[in-house]
Scaffold this motif. Structure first.
Motif, PDB file in Angstrom:
ATOM      1  N   ASP A   1      16.119 -19.355  -1.504  1.00  0.00           N
ATOM      2  CA  ASP A   1      16.414 -19.815  -2.857  1.00  0.00           C
ATOM      3  C   ASP A   1      15.151 -20.277  -3.565  1.00  0.00           C
ATOM      4  OD1 ASP A   1      19.183 -19.398  -2.510  1.00  0.00           O
ATOM      5  OD2 ASP A   1      19.381 -21.330  -1.502  1.00  0.00           O
ATOM      6  N   LEU A   2      14.284 -20.975  -2.841  1.00  0.00           N
ATOM      7  CA  LEU A   2      13.027 -21.442  -3.436  1.00  0.00           C
ATOM      8  C   LEU A   2      12.150 -20.263  -3.845  1.00  0.00           C
ATOM      9  CD1 LEU A   2      12.124 -24.419  -1.062  1.00  0.00           C
ATOM     10  CD2 LEU A   2      13.052 -24.542  -3.369  1.00  0.00           C
ATOM     11  N   ILE A   3      12.145 -19.207  -3.032  1.00  0.00           N
ATOM     12  CA  ILE A   3      11.354 -18.017  -3.363  1.00  0.00           C
ATOM     13  C   ILE A   3      11.879 -17.375  -4.643  1.00  0.00           C
ATOM     14  CG2 ILE A   3      10.759 -15.677  -2.616  1.00  0.00           C
ATOM     15  CD1 ILE A   3      10.692 -16.729   0.252  1.00  0.00           C
ATOM     16  N   LYS A   4      13.195 -17.241  -4.766  1.00  0.00           N
ATOM     17  CA  LYS A   4      13.779 -16.647  -5.971  1.00  0.00           C
ATOM     18  C   LYS A   4      13.474 -17.500  -7.207  1.00  0.00           C
ATOM     19  CE  LYS A   4      18.010 -16.170  -4.388  1.00  0.00           C
ATOM     20  NZ  LYS A   4      19.456 -15.793  -4.355  1.00  0.00           N
ATOM     21  N   LEU A   5      13.557 -18.809  -7.065  1.00  0.00           N
ATOM     22  CA  LEU A   5      13.247 -19.685  -8.189  1.00  0.00           C
ATOM     23  C   LEU A   5      11.773 -19.597  -8.565  1.00  0.00           C
ATOM     24  CD1 LEU A   5      15.317 -22.835  -7.157  1.00  0.00           C
ATOM     25  CD2 LEU A   5      15.801 -21.302  -9.081  1.00  0.00           C
ATOM     26  N   GLY A   6      10.895 -19.459  -7.554  1.00  0.00           N
ATOM     27  CA  GLY A   6       9.470 -19.335  -7.839  1.00  0.00           C
ATOM     28  C   GLY A   6       9.133 -18.034  -8.544  1.00  0.00           C
ATOM     29  N   ILE A   7       9.753 -16.923  -8.109  1.00  0.00           N
ATOM     30  CA  ILE A   7       9.500 -15.619  -8.729  1.00  0.00           C
ATOM     31  C   ILE A   7       9.957 -15.608 -10.179  1.00  0.00           C
ATOM     32  CG2 ILE A   7      10.180 -13.182  -8.673  1.00  0.00           C
ATOM     33  CD1 ILE A   7      10.309 -13.396  -5.641  1.00  0.00           C
ATOM     34  N   SER A   8      11.086 -16.246 -10.459  1.00  0.00           N
ATOM     35  CA  SER A   8      11.677 -16.190 -11.793  1.00  0.00           C
ATOM     36  C   SER A   8      11.264 -17.347 -12.694  1.00  0.00           C
ATOM     37  CB  SER A   8      13.208 -16.181 -11.666  1.00  0.00           C
ATOM     38  OG  SER A   8      13.660 -17.358 -11.005  1.00  0.00           O
ATOM     39  N   ALA A   9      10.313 -18.162 -12.260  1.00  0.00           N
ATOM     40  CA  ALA A   9       9.892 -19.317 -13.057  1.00  0.00           C
ATOM     41  C   ALA A   9       9.178 -18.861 -14.325  1.00  0.00           C
ATOM     42  CB  ALA A   9       8.987 -20.227 -12.228  1.00  0.00           C
ATOM     43  N   ASN A  10       8.989 -19.805 -15.231  1.00  0.00           N
ATOM     44  CA  ASN A  10       8.289 -19.529 -16.489  1.00  0.00           C
ATOM     45  C   ASN A  10       6.787 -19.521 -16.221  1.00  0.00           C
ATOM     46  OD1 ASN A  10       7.231 -19.441 -19.061  1.00  0.00           O
ATOM     47  ND2 ASN A  10       8.727 -20.862 -19.925  1.00  0.00           N
ATOM     48  N   HIS A  11       6.239 -18.329 -15.969  1.00  0.00           N
ATOM     49  CA  HIS A  11       4.818 -18.232 -15.642  1.00  0.00           C
ATOM     50  C   HIS A  11       3.931 -18.478 -16.865  1.00  0.00           C
ATOM     51  CE1 HIS A  11       6.033 -16.931 -11.734  1.00  0.00           C
ATOM     52  NE2 HIS A  11       6.557 -15.806 -12.172  1.00  0.00           N
ATOM     53  N   PHE A  12       4.469 -18.245 -18.049  1.00  0.00           N
ATOM     54  CA  PHE A  12       3.688 -18.542 -19.258  1.00  0.00           C
ATOM     55  C   PHE A  12       3.427 -20.036 -19.357  1.00  0.00           C
ATOM     56  CE2 PHE A  12       3.499 -19.656 -23.799  1.00  0.00           C
ATOM     57  CZ  PHE A  12       2.390 -18.908 -24.165  1.00  0.00           C
ATOM     58  N   ARG A  13       4.442 -20.846 -18.996  1.00  0.00           N
ATOM     59  CA  ARG A  13       4.245 -22.293 -18.993  1.00  0.00           C
ATOM     60  C   ARG A  13       3.157 -22.676 -17.999  1.00  0.00           C
ATOM     61  NH1 ARG A  13       9.498 -25.552 -17.610  1.00  0.00           N
ATOM     62  NH2 ARG A  13      10.120 -24.520 -19.559  1.00  0.00           N
ATOM     63  N   ALA A  14       3.166 -22.027 -16.827  1.00  0.00           N
ATOM     64  CA  ALA A  14       2.120 -22.304 -15.837  1.00  0.00           C
ATOM     65  C   ALA A  14       0.748 -21.911 -16.365  1.00  0.00           C
ATOM     66  CB  ALA A  14       2.426 -21.557 -14.539  1.00  0.00           C
ATOM     67  N   PHE A  15       0.706 -20.797 -17.117  1.00  0.00           N
ATOM     68  CA  PHE A  15      -0.564 -20.363 -17.712  1.00  0.00           C
ATOM     69  C   PHE A  15      -1.072 -21.414 -18.694  1.00  0.00           C
ATOM     70  CE2 PHE A  15      -2.565 -18.265 -21.391  1.00  0.00           C
ATOM     71  CZ  PHE A  15      -3.714 -17.796 -20.783  1.00  0.00           C
ATOM     72  N   MET A  16      -0.183 -21.971 -19.517  1.00  0.00           N
ATOM     73  CA  MET A  16      -0.596 -22.992 -20.477  1.00  0.00           C
ATOM     74  C   MET A  16      -1.050 -24.260 -19.751  1.00  0.00           C
ATOM     75  SD  MET A  16      -0.385 -21.389 -23.226  1.00  0.00           S
ATOM     76  CE  MET A  16      -0.868 -22.773 -24.263  1.00  0.00           C
ATOM     77  N   ILE A  17      -0.413 -24.583 -18.626  1.00  0.00           N
ATOM     78  CA  ILE A  17      -0.863 -25.725 -17.834  1.00  0.00           C
ATOM     79  C   ILE A  17      -2.276 -25.484 -17.317  1.00  0.00           C
ATOM     80  CG2 ILE A  17      -0.453 -26.995 -15.679  1.00  0.00           C
ATOM     81  CD1 ILE A  17       2.530 -26.596 -16.128  1.00  0.00           C
ATOM     82  N   LEU A  18      -2.534 -24.242 -16.890  1.00  0.00           N
ATOM     83  CA  LEU A  18      -3.866 -23.891 -16.396  1.00  0.00           C
ATOM     84  C   LEU A  18      -4.902 -24.033 -17.503  1.00  0.00           C
ATOM     85  CD1 LEU A  18      -5.675 -22.703 -14.162  1.00  0.00           C
ATOM     86  CD2 LEU A  18      -5.010 -20.426 -14.956  1.00  0.00           C
ATOM     87  N   ILE A  19      -4.579 -23.544 -18.711  1.00  0.00           N
ATOM     88  CA  ILE A  19      -5.504 -23.655 -19.837  1.00  0.00           C
ATOM     89  C   ILE A  19      -5.763 -25.121 -20.181  1.00  0.00           C
ATOM     90  CG2 ILE A  19      -5.821 -23.151 -22.290  1.00  0.00           C
ATOM     91  CD1 ILE A  19      -6.172 -20.736 -20.474  1.00  0.00           C
ATOM     92  N   ALA A  20      -4.678 -25.922 -20.215  1.00  0.00           N
ATOM     93  CA  ALA A  20      -4.833 -27.341 -20.531  1.00  0.00           C
ATOM     94  C   ALA A  20      -5.679 -28.054 -19.468  1.00  0.00           C
ATOM     95  CB  ALA A  20      -3.462 -28.005 -20.650  1.00  0.00           C
ATOM     96  N   PHE A  21      -5.497 -27.659 -18.203  1.00  0.00           N
ATOM     97  CA  PHE A  21      -6.268 -28.274 -17.124  1.00  0.00           C
ATOM     98  C   PHE A  21      -7.756 -27.937 -17.268  1.00  0.00           C
ATOM     99  CE2 PHE A  21      -8.031 -27.989 -12.768  1.00  0.00           C
ATOM    100  CZ  PHE A  21      -7.890 -29.329 -12.409  1.00  0.00           C
ATOM    101  N   ALA A  22      -8.046 -26.652 -17.561  1.00  0.00           N
ATOM    102  CA  ALA A  22      -9.444 -26.246 -17.743  1.00  0.00           C
ATOM    103  C   ALA A  22     -10.072 -26.971 -18.931  1.00  0.00           C
ATOM    104  CB  ALA A  22      -9.520 -24.729 -17.942  1.00  0.00           C
ATOM    105  N   TYR A  23      -9.312 -27.097 -20.020  1.00  0.00           N
ATOM    106  CA  TYR A  23      -9.828 -27.810 -21.195  1.00  0.00           C
ATOM    107  C   TYR A  23     -10.073 -29.278 -20.863  1.00  0.00           C
ATOM    108  CZ  TYR A  23      -9.984 -29.783 -25.906  1.00  0.00           C
ATOM    109  OH  TYR A  23     -10.359 -30.457 -27.045  1.00  0.00           O
ATOM    110  N   GLY A  24      -9.149 -29.877 -20.095  1.00  0.00           N
ATOM    111  CA  GLY A  24      -9.328 -31.273 -19.714  1.00  0.00           C
ATOM    112  C   GLY A  24     -10.572 -31.487 -18.866  1.00  0.00           C
ATOM    113  N   ILE A  25     -10.858 -30.520 -17.967  1.00  0.00           N
ATOM    114  CA  ILE A  25     -12.081 -30.617 -17.155  1.00  0.00           C
ATOM    115  C   ILE A  25     -13.316 -30.652 -18.042  1.00  0.00           C
ATOM    116  CG2 ILE A  25     -13.541 -29.369 -15.511  1.00  0.00           C
ATOM    117  CD1 ILE A  25     -11.042 -28.408 -14.124  1.00  0.00           C
TER     118      ILE A  25
END
Length: 495
Positions: free
Chosen positions: A190-214
């Protein structure tokens, strides 16, 4: 030991010392880590003296935080008095007293970080009406937290005993408030299915925000290092080689997917939902464990949603929106649904899904025209006008195109179903979003109109509950008025 006696948080100073050091360590790493990285990896330069000064300041602040944490521990105490009130006193210079009647306590949540589990501690968060966050936060041993939680719930139910057991010797098998059966839990698949179907765009924005914060944190410490890092990043981003661009894109996608998987595992590992005689008990989390109780009588409405991919995979996130919800993001717990049967069984405790069961009230086609004028035509005209100055602005046309498709999908999916007991509102564009609301949970209902709606005899209906509002936009005015009349009749007849 009587219930009116004052109790302190812990009787073992060693544990609170370790916990204080943990708070200091987290504070230092959170706020001073750019300085630490620069001192480790950067060669000695003239400006390094200022960096050394920053390090000394951070050490001094850490000592201050440690001292304040120790003081706050010794001057925090609580009790439950004979008038059935939870009293809390804290603070040294500025004393603060909190008194919460037991009958007004809406929810009690338990939270454990990895260090809490290591030390056998648990944070107990108590919420009452009229607050936007937990009104009281008490750190106890796990046995104490369970016992205090059980005691408060029993007292609310008229089953309270004459004494409150909060000694350090409290049994590890302290009585749990009544949990009847395990409804379901998540397996690794179940965790694998939830991970595959997660909002990857949101994760991308988190990555951008993290890089900007650095970059911004480095800039506060060293302007030279910030300039060098920015130049290297821009050189990589605007590389003329196709191979470099492809490798960068693949790396960003893979990191975004990894972030999504990590967030899902940290959030939903060990997820369990138990059915009690008067509600649900939800426990979840890998590193930080959260446990909360939702009482059936406190549930205002039910919401379930899914993005496009999860909808195709029959995966949903369910929210039982109840009075007493702690609005802090780190304590919100959605219920992941990996089997459609789980969704219907949980909804059945509140009501029944009405989607497709009767004729629905549909929003007007003019909704699409309104969205196209406001969010598509005007932005597109601006992008085209700016393209005469720089052709790169033509890339901006992708956003109006996205908005137009989103508005069309929303028009096709939006609908409102009702029966004698409840109203079911369906929304969504690329995904789906459903709300199930009982008439007696509605506190007020109103009609709103903007200028465009007034000209075309349209209206937005707003259902207000104790936990927020649910809207249905762009209904025909006559339908909206009839809907409001029905809701007002149901509210009054329910009283």
């Amino acid at each position: 030991m009587t219930s009116s006696r004052w109790h302190r948080l812990q009787r073992q100073p060693g544990k609170i010392i370790i916990y204080s050091l943990y708070i200091v360590l987290i504070g230092v790493l959170k706020n001073m880590w750019p300085i630490i990285l620069l001192l480790i990896f950067k060669s000695r330069k003239p400006e390094s003296r200022s960096e050394d000064l920053w390090m000394l300041v951070s050490i001094g602040l850490s000592l201050v935080v440690f001292a304040l944490t120790w003081i706050s521990y010794w001057f925090f105490k609580f009790n439950i008095d004979d008038e059935q009130k939870l009293n809390i006193e804290k603070g040294l210079i500025q004393r603060q007293k909190i008194s919460i009647p037991i009958k007004n306590i809406q929810a009690i949540h338990l939270r454990q970080s990895w260090l809490h589990r290591l030390l056998g501690l648990t944070e107990l968060l108590i919420d009452s009406p009229g607050t936007q966050s937990a009104e009281a936060n008490i750190s106890l041993t796990k046995a104490q937290a369970i016992e205090l939680k059980s005691y408060i719930f029993d007292m609310k139910a008229g089953l309270g005993s004459e004494s409150l057991v909060v000694d350090e010797d409290a049994s590890a098998n302290a009585r749990q408030f009544r949990e009847d059966m395990l409804l379901f839990g998540l397996e690794p698949g179940d965790l694998i299915k939830l991970g595959i179907s997660a909002n990857h765009f949101r994760a991308f924005m988190i990555l951008i925000a993290f890089a900007y914060g650095i970059l911004q944190n480095i800039r506060q410490v060293s302007e030279t290092s910030y300039t060098e890092a920015s130049s290297q990043f821009l050189d990589l981003l605007f590389s003329n080689t196709m191979a470099g661009i492809v490798m960068l894109s693949i790396g960003v996608v893979l990191i975004s997917i990894l972030i999504s998987f990590t967030r899902v595992i940290l959030r939903y590992a060990n997820f369990r939902i138990n059915r009690r005689d008067n509600g649900f008990s939800i426990k979840t989390g890998l590193i930080e464990t959260k446990e909360k109780v939702i009482l059936l009588e406190k549930i205002q409405y039910v919401k379930w949603s899914a993005n496009w991919l999860r909808q195709k995979m029959a995966l949903y996130e369910l929210q039982l929106v109840a009075i007493g919800e702690v609005v802090e993001d780190d304590m919100k717990v959605n219920i992941p649904i990996t089997q459609v049967g789980w969704l219907h069984s949980l909804i059945a405790y509140y009501g029944i899904s009405l989607r497709g069961s009767t004729d629905a009230l549909r929003i007007s086609n003019r909704y699409l025209a309104f969205r196209l004028i406001r969010f598509v035509l005007i932005p597109a005209a601006i992008c085209i006008a700016l393209s005469f100055w720089n052709l790169n602005f033509l890339w901006g046309l992708g956003l109006p195109a996205y908005w137009s498709i989103s508005a069309y999908l929303f028009l096709k999916k939006a609908g409102l179903y009702l029966n004698d007991e409840q109203v079911h509102i369906c929304k969504g564009n690329f995904g789906t979003e459903d709300y199930l609301l009982k008439w007696q949970k509605i506190q007020s209902v109103q009609i709103r109109q903007n200028i465009y709606q007034r000209r075309h005899h349209l209206a937005t209906v707003v259902f207000s509950t104790a936990t927020g509002a649910i809207t249905m936009p762009f209904l025909n005015l006559a339908d909206a008025q009839r809907l409001v009349n029905i809701a007002l009749f149901k509210i009054e007849s329910g009283k």
